[in-house]
Motif scaffolding. Structure first.
Motif, mmCIF file in Angstrom:
data_model
loop_
_atom_site.group_PDB
_atom_site.id
_atom_site.type_symbol
_atom_site.label_atom_id
_atom_site.label_comp_id
_atom_site.label_asym_id
_atom_site.label_seq_id
_atom_site.Cartn_x
_atom_site.Cartn_y
_atom_site.Cartn_z
ATOM 1 N N ARG A 22 0.836 -1.200 0.000
ATOM 2 C CA ARG A 22 0.000 0.000 0.000
ATOM 3 C C ARG A 22 0.873 1.254 0.000
ATOM 4 N NH1 ARG A 22 -4.959 -1.103 -1.632
ATOM 5 N NH2 ARG A 22 -6.294 -2.037 -0.118
ATOM 6 N N LEU A 23 0.472 2.222 -0.771
ATOM 7 C CA LEU A 23 1.206 3.485 -0.847
ATOM 8 C C LEU A 23 1.060 4.253 0.453
ATOM 9 C CD1 LEU A 23 2.846 5.419 -2.622
ATOM 10 C CD2 LEU A 23 0.675 6.398 -3.376
ATOM 11 N N ARG A 24 2.185 4.653 1.027
ATOM 12 C CA ARG A 24 2.183 5.395 2.287
ATOM 13 C C ARG A 24 2.799 6.784 2.156
ATOM 14 N NH1 ARG A 24 -1.713 2.711 3.983
ATOM 15 N NH2 ARG A 24 -1.311 0.672 4.820
ATOM 16 N N GLY A 25 3.585 7.003 1.097
ATOM 17 C CA GLY A 25 4.223 8.304 0.938
ATOM 18 C C GLY A 25 5.028 8.377 -0.335
ATOM 19 N N LEU A 26 5.622 9.538 -0.526
ATOM 20 C CA LEU A 26 6.481 9.815 -1.671
ATOM 21 C C LEU A 26 7.652 10.613 -1.144
ATOM 22 C CD1 LEU A 26 6.636 9.996 -4.917
ATOM 23 C CD2 LEU A 26 5.771 12.310 -4.556
ATOM 24 N N VAL A 27 8.855 10.242 -1.537
ATOM 25 C CA VAL A 27 10.032 11.013 -1.137
ATOM 26 C C VAL A 27 10.747 11.462 -2.407
ATOM 27 C CG1 VAL A 27 11.581 9.016 -0.893
ATOM 28 C CG2 VAL A 27 12.042 11.100 0.389
ATOM 29 N N THR A 28 11.120 12.729 -2.423
ATOM 30 C CA THR A 28 11.795 13.294 -3.585
ATOM 31 C C THR A 28 13.233 13.650 -3.230
ATOM 32 O OG1 THR A 28 11.240 15.602 -3.073
ATOM 33 C CG2 THR A 28 9.612 14.319 -4.352
ATOM 34 N N ASP A 29 14.015 13.920 -4.278
ATOM 35 C CA ASP A 29 15.387 14.354 -4.045
ATOM 36 C C ASP A 29 15.407 15.632 -3.195
ATOM 37 O OD1 ASP A 29 14.263 15.784 -6.192
ATOM 38 O OD2 ASP A 29 15.870 15.273 -7.583
ATOM 39 N N ARG A 30 14.450 16.510 -3.431
ATOM 40 C CA ARG A 30 14.358 17.744 -2.646
ATOM 41 C C ARG A 30 14.027 17.435 -1.188
ATOM 42 N NH1 ARG A 30 11.319 21.896 -0.758
ATOM 43 N NH2 ARG A 30 12.101 23.988 -1.177
ATOM 44 N N ASP A 31 13.145 16.472 -0.937
ATOM 45 C CA ASP A 31 12.835 16.069 0.438
ATOM 46 C C ASP A 31 14.099 15.623 1.170
ATOM 47 O OD1 ASP A 31 10.055 16.483 0.136
ATOM 48 O OD2 ASP A 31 9.729 14.413 -0.497
ATOM 49 N N LEU A 32 14.945 14.872 0.482
ATOM 50 C CA LEU A 32 16.173 14.389 1.113
ATOM 51 C C LEU A 32 17.073 15.551 1.519
ATOM 52 C CD1 LEU A 32 17.059 11.291 -1.092
ATOM 53 C CD2 LEU A 32 15.897 11.340 1.127
ATOM 54 N N VAL A 33 17.135 16.558 0.688
ATOM 55 C CA VAL A 33 17.973 17.723 0.998
ATOM 56 C C VAL A 33 17.367 18.541 2.129
ATOM 57 C CG1 VAL A 33 18.851 19.907 0.097
ATOM 58 C CG2 VAL A 33 18.997 17.846 -1.295
ATOM 59 N N ARG A 87 14.734 17.915 4.271
ATOM 60 C CA ARG A 87 14.308 17.267 5.516
ATOM 61 C C ARG A 87 15.379 16.408 6.182
ATOM 62 N NH1 ARG A 87 8.656 15.766 2.905
ATOM 63 N NH2 ARG A 87 7.655 17.773 3.184
ATOM 64 N N VAL A 88 16.450 16.105 5.455
ATOM 65 C CA VAL A 88 17.480 15.251 6.041
ATOM 66 C C VAL A 88 18.827 15.969 6.085
ATOM 67 C CG1 VAL A 88 18.718 13.067 5.869
ATOM 68 C CG2 VAL A 88 16.288 13.148 5.333
ATOM 69 N N LEU A 89 19.388 16.280 4.939
ATOM 70 C CA LEU A 89 20.711 16.893 4.907
ATOM 71 C C LEU A 89 20.764 18.228 5.628
ATOM 72 C CD1 LEU A 89 21.864 16.077 1.269
ATOM 73 C CD2 LEU A 89 22.585 14.993 3.397
ATOM 74 N N ALA A 90 19.772 19.060 5.418
ATOM 75 C CA ALA A 90 19.771 20.386 6.046
ATOM 76 C C ALA A 90 19.651 20.314 7.565
ATOM 77 C CB ALA A 90 18.639 21.236 5.475
ATOM 78 N N GLU A 91 19.107 19.219 8.077
ATOM 79 C CA GLU A 91 18.966 19.054 9.520
ATOM 80 C C GLU A 91 20.276 18.638 10.180
ATOM 81 O OE1 GLU A 91 16.255 19.706 11.471
ATOM 82 O OE2 GLU A 91 15.407 20.555 9.645
ATOM 83 N N GLY A 92 21.197 18.106 9.389
ATOM 84 C CA GLY A 92 22.474 17.669 9.942
ATOM 85 C C GLY A 92 22.341 16.349 10.683
ATOM 86 N N GLY A 93 23.331 16.033 11.467
ATOM 87 C CA GLY A 93 23.312 14.788 12.220
ATOM 88 C C GLY A 93 23.779 13.617 11.373
#
Length: 131
Positions: free
Chosen positions: A36-47, A49-55
């Protein structure tokens, strides 16, 4: 519409998702759970929501990066309906869903290539990847 979308589970590492995007030359991956489809992640999401947050990026999962409010269309919906939805929700890609299961992804580039192939976006969208 891409008819063979790449899908991963919600606990997949964002590093693995980024690698899949690079290997498949795509900018979006579906997040599914039990088919079942639960979401969509894009290259922009990775930048954003993830990279910009650090850690420690290696510890982050795709569930933490994907769009929570999922917007989709059906396989029989008109292209104009997809365009209107993209405008209203300010998204560049829409999962194509049938009976709760993703059967493709339609992008702004797909729509431009189909509706206005001579436009800058239409030409860019149909060009060979820049590697």
């Amino acid at each position: 519409m891409s008819t063979v979308p790449v899908a991963v589970g919600p606990q997949t590492s964002v590093v693995e998702v980024a690698r899949r995007m690079r290997e498949e030359d795509i900018g979006a991956v579906l997040v599914t759970d039990g088919g079942r489809l639960r979401g969509l992640v894009t290259d922009r999401d990775l930048v954003v929501r993830v990279l910009a947050e650090g850690g420690d990026v290696g510890e982050r999962t795709v569930h933490q990066a994907c769009s929570e409010e999922l917007v989709s269309v059906g396989p029989d919906d008109a292209a104009e309906d997809a365009v209107r939805l993209m405008r209203r929700r300010t998204v560049r890609r829409l999962p194509v869903v049938e009976d709760g299961r993703a059967v493709g992804i339609v992008s702004l580039g797909d729509l431009a290539a189909e509706g206005d192939p001579g436009s800058a976006l239409g030409e860019i969208s149909t060009a060979a990847p820049n590697r």
